[in-house]
Design a protein around this motif. Structure first.
Motif, short mmCIF file in Angstrom:
data_model
loop_
_atom_site.label_atom_id
_atom_site.label_comp_id
_atom_site.label_asym_id
_atom_site.label_seq_id
_atom_site.Cartn_x
_atom_site.Cartn_y
_atom_site.Cartn_z
N TRP A 716 -14.92 2.10 6.04
CA TRP A 716 -13.80 1.21 5.71
C TRP A 716 -12.66 1.30 6.73
CZ3 TRP A 716 -15.49 5.39 2.91
CH2 TRP A 716 -14.69 6.54 3.00
N ARG A 724 -13.27 5.01 -2.56
CA ARG A 724 -14.03 4.25 -1.56
C ARG A 724 -15.41 4.84 -1.30
NH1 ARG A 724 -8.87 4.33 2.06
NH2 ARG A 724 -7.98 2.25 1.74
N GLY A 752 -15.25 0.52 -0.45
CA GLY A 752 -15.76 1.37 0.63
C GLY A 752 -16.77 0.69 1.53
#
Length: 827
Positions: A716, A724, A752
């Protein structure tokens, strides 16, 4: 007004005038032969259209659209049309697009012949015949699309060799010549097998044997090609031949489009029957003749019937024998010369009865077995001369004192031949002695001396083979690489003495050539095999293995990438690992449709991606050395493989379930169908990927997908993994945390995902990739060995970033270890 005459004679006169440089006119002949006016108009119209076509009147321009295709460039002429390299707008697939010249489309007979070509090639589908993909009419053009063969014609190869001369021809590496013509680096040794028939002539025998297979298949379907020549045999990088251009083919199931007097084919590859322009019935043996001429040219680099004019060449084809190939090039193996001349016999009944029979002789040559034909001896050559020169023969006969002179000379020749065979037996040249005595008995079956020699040669060979097998047996039982290599030497000697299938199988297994079975669902996929490097995933070579199901094919111990292609379904990939073991090496692959791939995979575009870690001033760890790598486009599963997907694989293949399912009666825990499958070995992951028509990603592909073009440390970008990724907290020095680590569903934590839409590249489960374990030079490596494989991405119980990697034994199962699959964007 002159008598009408037959149309054949009229066309012959027109052809002769054109050969002399004259320009016969339609009006002149239509006035003289009004009954043939319509046929004459069509003939002159076709010739004029061909002239316009080859002058290049208004060809489709680069980038122009024809139906669903975009023209890339012109790549040649094929019969009645121009052939272009084209791309399909929807898929980007490259094809060879054959477009009928607009002037020729005005002729009904030519248009019908052009439309028949793809119909015929679709019906005679064969791995060694260029496949037709679709036909159509659009934008004022009649066209059909064929598979694009990345290669060159045999005509171009022979032209390149002629420019270098005959010297050194037996040592030419044919694959390197093809690579050079394609503008690529040489490919040394691809066409050089172990054994006696290595190099150029061995490669030619294998190529022509496969062309024989293609022709035999076409003939079985009732199709005669009628234009076999080097320009219509295409060779790809792996030297797999494809027979092309069925524009002049005769379909025995359809009415003929040819008329008496039509000269079909290409000089000097015409058979005597075709050279007679329809006056003699044409059968499949005409193709055998043309293939014989092509083989003759390939082994001598010259055509058998050169000439300054068409009539001169046609006369030679009909009435003269070709020179012995060995007089043009002494290095030609006698069996290959005999095969070429046997295929080129003037009388069809004296040729090979079929292309399959010719192909079998070529394979006998490769197996060191005696072929079914012999080079013409002095008696046969004399007989041919007598039939063609009866007056001179009568004069020569008067010079003979009597028939006894000839008989005595023949007896002396036979005695000398037997003496030489007996000398070969005494000197230990056992195969030559055996084959020679057998051939002698074929000519003189009552010779007791030859019979005794043959029996003695066979008994000596049998005894020697048994001795060699006995010496090899304990080495095979020990099974070390050095012992197997020594056994292979002994078994090769035995096989050369007695080339039986059983000895060949034992010899192959000793040198690491093991039988494999390749199946696909649905069957009928064309399979191409590439060498696969364990450390890097790099591909090499490229050999066409045939059409699935493939059984009993032998491959060297090692790793291979297979590409399976099926018309209408695109392509699939699979990984084949050939290794010694108690079981037959078997691979089963599904061929999903493109839509199935699209539903679960995401594209990672081609580009330059940062990988690894810089170590300036740091202790080296297991990460790769920092670099920027160029990665071709590929697809990667959006999620890790789930329990429910793996359960479907188990039901279809009876593969053993993971260890983590033991407590649930052999299935995944209730409610965890969308969780990632874990506790699977690297071999389990390979088996699942094969079943889905995919593969494991390479290490560089995995890290490029995780880090993106900007080299991020998490999928990410940057920031806290909380919310995430399913990762434990980063380790803190001197602290430990008691926590129950569990996986999450694969479609959880959308925040994520990386920019390509791929989830859980870090966390959840560690993921197997293809590569064998290695570390940068100079790095300390207390845990891994080259026999291990690489795991990436960490898990819910092991914190990691995109660049972190771990080793794992490929046969071992570990907690929270799973995988996801990849597939190349192009085959």
């Amino acid at each position: 007004m002159e008598p009408e005459g037959d149309f054949e004679s009229i066309l012959a006169e027109i052809t002769d005038r054109r050969a002399r440089g004259e320009e016969p006119r339609l009006e002149e002949y239509a006035a003289r032969h009004p009954a043939h006016r319509e046929a004459l108009e069509e003939h002159f119209e076709t010739v004029e259209a061909l002239d316009r076509m080859f002058r290049g009147d208004a060809p489709p321009k680069r980038g122009r659209r024809i139906g669903p295709y975009r023209i890339v460039r012109e790549i040649g002429h094929g019969g009645m049309g121009t052939v272009y390299l084209a791309e399909k707008f929807a898929t980007g697939e490259r094809v060879a697009l054959k477009v009928l010249s607009s002037p020729l489309a005005e002729s009904h007979r030519t248009l019908e012949r052009f439309r028949r070509e793809p119909e015929i090639s679709i019906r005679v589908r064969h791995p060694n015949i260029v496949r037709t993909l679709e036909t159509g009419e659009a934008d004022g053009h009649v066209f059909f699309a064929m598979e694009h063969v990345e290669g060159v014609s045999l005509a171009r190869v022979l032209a390149a060799l002629r420019s270098k001369g005959l010297e050194g021809l037996p040592r030419v590496v044919l694959a390197s010549v093809v690579a050079e013509l394609l503008g690529e680096a040489p490919v040394p040794g691809v066409d050089v097998p172990s054994g006696r028939h290595a190099g150029y002539f061995g490669a030619l025998a294998r190529i022509f044997a496969e062309v024989c297979d293609a022709l035999a298949h076409a003939h079985a379907e009732g199709v005669i090609h009628r234009d076999v020549k080097p320009g219509n045999i295409l060779l790809d990088r792996s030297l797999r031949p494809r027979l092309a251009d069925f524009g002049l083919a005769k379909d025995l199931a359809l009415a003929s489009l040819s008329r008496t007097g039509d000269l079909l084919g290409t000089l000097p590859y015409l058979s005597p029957e075709l050279a007679m322009s329809g006056r003699v019935p044409v059968t499949a043996r005409a193709d055998v003749y043309s293939l014989g001429v092509t083989l003759y040219e390939a082994i001598t680099l010259s055509v058998p019937y050169p000439g300054d004019s068409s009539p001169q060449i046609l006369h030679k084809i009909a009435f003269e024998d070709p020179p012995d190939p060995r007089k043009l090039h002494p290095g030609v193996p006698p069996p290959l010369a005999a095969i070429a001349l046997a295929a080129m016999e003037k009388r069809p009944v004296r040729r090979y009865a079929s292309a399959a029979e010719m192909g079998e002789d070529l394979r006998r040559f490769l197996r060191f077995e005696p072929i079914s034909r012999r080079l013409p001896g002095p008696l046969r050559r004399a007989g041919r001369w007598l039939r063609r020169h009866p007056v001179a023969a009568t004069a020569a006969a008067l010079l003979l004192v009597g028939a006894g002179v000839f008989a005595e000379a023949r007896r002396a020749m036979l005695d000398d031949r037997l003496n030489r065979l007996e000398a070969s037996l005494r000197n230990g040249d056992l195969p030559a002695a055996r084959d020679g005595f057998a051939a002698f008995l074929g000519e003189s079956p009552r010779s007791s001396r030859a019979r005794e020699g043959l029996d003695q040669a066979r008994e000596t060979i049998r005894s020697e083979v048994e001795r060699l097998q006995a010496e090899a047996a304990p080495l095979l039982a020990l099974g070390t690489e050095s012992d197997l290599a020594n056994a292979a030497v002994l078994l090769e000697r035995a096989y050369r003495l007695d080339p039986t299938p059983l000895l060949k199988a034992a010899y192959d297994e000793a040198r690491g050539l093991l039988p494999v079975s390749i199946e696909s669902n649905p069957p009928g996929a064309q399979v191409t095999c590439f060498g696969l490097d364990d450390a890097t995933g790099a591909l090499s070579g490229g050999e066409h293995l045939g059409e699935t199901p493939i059984r009993g094919k032998r491959l060297q111990i090692g790793s291979y990438r297979l590409v399976l292609e099926e018309s209408g379904r695109g392509f699939a990939e699979a990984t084949l690992i050939v290794r010694r073991g108690p079981e037959f090496v078997r691979l089963l692959t599904r061929l999903p449709t493109p839509e199935e791939f699209d539903r679960r995979m995401r594209l990672v575009p081609a580009g330059d991606y940062p990988v690894g870690r810089a170590y300036e001033g740091r202790t080296r760890g297991p990460e790769l050395e920092a670099a920027v790598v160029s990665v071709p486009a590929f697809y990667l599963d959006e999620t890790e493989v789930t329990n429910e997907a793996y359960a479907e694989f188990i039901r279809a293949t009876q593969h053993a379930p993971p260890q983590s399912w033991t407590n649930s009666g052999g299935t995944y825990p209730p409610g965890e169908g969308r969780h990632p499958v874990d506790r699977v070995s690297w071999y389990d992951a390979i088996a699942y990927a094969n079943w889905t028509g995919t593969r494991l990603p390479t290490e560089l592909e995995w890290e490029a997908a995780c880090r993106g073009a900007d080299g991020r440390l998490f999928p990410w970008g940057a920031g806290d993994p909380e919310g995430r990724a399913n990762l434990p907290p980063p380790p803190q020095p001197g602290k430990s945390e008691a926590r129950l680590y569990r996986t999450l569903p694969v479609d959880s934590l959308p925040e994520g995902a990386n920019p390509f839409g791929i989830r859980h590249l870090v966390g959840n489960v560690e993921e197997w990739v293809w590569n064998a374990w290695r570390v940068p030079e100079g790095a300390r490596d207390p845990v891994g060995t080259p026999a291990m494989r690489v795991l990436r991405g960490g898990s819910c119980s092991s914190f990691a970033r995109c660049d972190f990697r771990l080793p794992g034994k490929p046969e071992a199962v570990r907690l929270h270890t799973g995988f996801r699959c990849a597939r190349s964007a192009r085959p």
